[in-house]
Design a protein around this motif. Structure first.
Motif, PDB file in Angstrom:
ATOM      1  N   THR A  64       0.806  -1.224   0.000  1.00 48.60           N
ATOM      2  CA  THR A  64       0.000   0.000   0.000  1.00 48.60           C
ATOM      3  C   THR A  64       0.839   1.273   0.000  1.00 48.60           C
ATOM      4  O   THR A  64       0.312   2.339  -0.246  1.00 48.60           O
ATOM      5  N   SER A  65       2.116   1.152   0.279  1.00 44.21           N
ATOM      6  CA  SER A  65       2.970   2.345   0.246  1.00 44.21           C
ATOM      7  C   SER A  65       4.400   1.921  -0.036  1.00 44.21           C
ATOM      8  O   SER A  65       4.756   0.750   0.079  1.00 44.21           O
ATOM      9  N   VAL A  66       5.196   2.893  -0.401  1.00 42.50           N
ATOM     10  CA  VAL A  66       6.594   2.633  -0.726  1.00 42.50           C
ATOM     11  C   VAL A  66       7.405   3.864  -0.340  1.00 42.50           C
ATOM     12  O   VAL A  66       6.908   4.997  -0.396  1.00 42.50           O
ATOM     13  N   ALA A  67       8.650   3.640   0.065  1.00 39.16           N
ATOM     14  CA  ALA A  67       9.568   4.729   0.381  1.00 39.16           C
ATOM     15  C   ALA A  67      10.970   4.290  -0.020  1.00 39.16           C
ATOM     16  O   ALA A  67      11.302   3.107   0.004  1.00 39.16           O
ATOM     17  N   VAL A  68      11.801   5.255  -0.380  1.00 38.71           N
ATOM     18  CA  VAL A  68      13.189   4.985  -0.728  1.00 38.71           C
ATOM     19  C   VAL A  68      14.046   5.948   0.077  1.00 38.71           C
ATOM     20  O   VAL A  68      13.795   7.158   0.095  1.00 38.71           O
ATOM     21  N   ARG A  69      15.043   5.383   0.756  1.00 41.26           N
ATOM     22  CA  ARG A  69      15.945   6.236   1.540  1.00 41.26           C
ATOM     23  C   ARG A  69      17.298   5.544   1.648  1.00 41.26           C
ATOM     24  O   ARG A  69      17.371   4.369   1.971  1.00 41.26           O
ATOM     25  N   GLY A  70      18.340   6.280   1.362  1.00 44.22           N
ATOM     26  CA  GLY A  70      19.682   5.732   1.464  1.00 44.22           C
ATOM     27  C   GLY A  70      19.912   4.510   0.594  1.00 44.22           C
ATOM     28  O   GLY A  70      20.651   3.608   0.958  1.00 44.22           O
ATOM     29  N   GLY A  71      19.266   4.470  -0.560  1.00 45.65           N
ATOM     30  CA  GLY A  71      19.427   3.362  -1.465  1.00 45.65           C
ATOM     31  C   GLY A  71      18.640   2.115  -1.103  1.00 45.65           C
ATOM     32  O   GLY A  71      18.766   1.085  -1.757  1.00 45.65           O
ATOM     33  N   LYS A  72      17.812   2.191  -0.061  1.00 47.94           N
ATOM     34  CA  LYS A  72      16.999   1.047   0.353  1.00 47.94           C
ATOM     35  C   LYS A  72      15.523   1.314   0.056  1.00 47.94           C
ATOM     36  O   LYS A  72      15.046   2.429   0.210  1.00 47.94           O
ATOM     37  N   LEU A  73      14.830   0.245  -0.342  1.00 45.22           N
ATOM     38  CA  LEU A  73      13.415   0.329  -0.656  1.00 45.22           C
ATOM     39  C   LEU A  73      12.614  -0.233   0.510  1.00 45.22           C
ATOM     40  O   LEU A  73      12.894  -1.330   0.988  1.00 45.22           O
ATOM     41  N   TYR A  74      11.617   0.510   0.948  1.00 48.58           N
ATOM     42  CA  TYR A  74      10.751   0.092   2.062  1.00 48.58           C
ATOM     43  C   TYR A  74       9.321   0.004   1.558  1.00 48.58           C
ATOM     44  O   TYR A  74       8.840   0.921   0.908  1.00 48.58           O
ATOM     45  N   MET A  75       8.666  -1.118   1.884  1.00 50.34           N
ATOM     46  CA  MET A  75       7.275  -1.297   1.492  1.00 50.34           C
ATOM     47  C   MET A  75       6.468  -1.761   2.683  1.00 50.34           C
ATOM     48  O   MET A  75       6.941  -2.435   3.538  1.00 50.34           O
TER      49      MET A  75
END
Length: 75
Positions: A64-75
């Protein structure tokens, strides 16, 4: 980015979240029946998709959501 149609690259059934990485890659969550994240370059060209691997620990189900920070993908 694409039209609404669930099976084709660059198209979506239920787009639910968008994130843009530092390098300009665009990550779009499609939480419809495809349960995937599609990845595009900064010019909106399709690169690849991340799909669930059912039966494996931590597999992707209805993101339902996604984020990218410091080269890492978070879902």
């Amino acid at each position: 980015l694409g039209n609404v149609y669930r099976d084709h690259r660059g198209q979506f059934e239920k787009p639910a979240g968008v994130a843009v990485a530092e390098d300009g890659k665009i990550f779009v969550v499609d939480s419809g029946t495809e349960n995937r994240v599609q990845v595009f370059d900064k010019n909106r060209n399709f690169l690849f998709e991340i799909r669930p691997e059912y039966g494996n620990p931590g597999h992707l189900v209805w993101p339902t959501s996604v984020a990218v920070r410091g080269g890492k993908l978070y879902m």
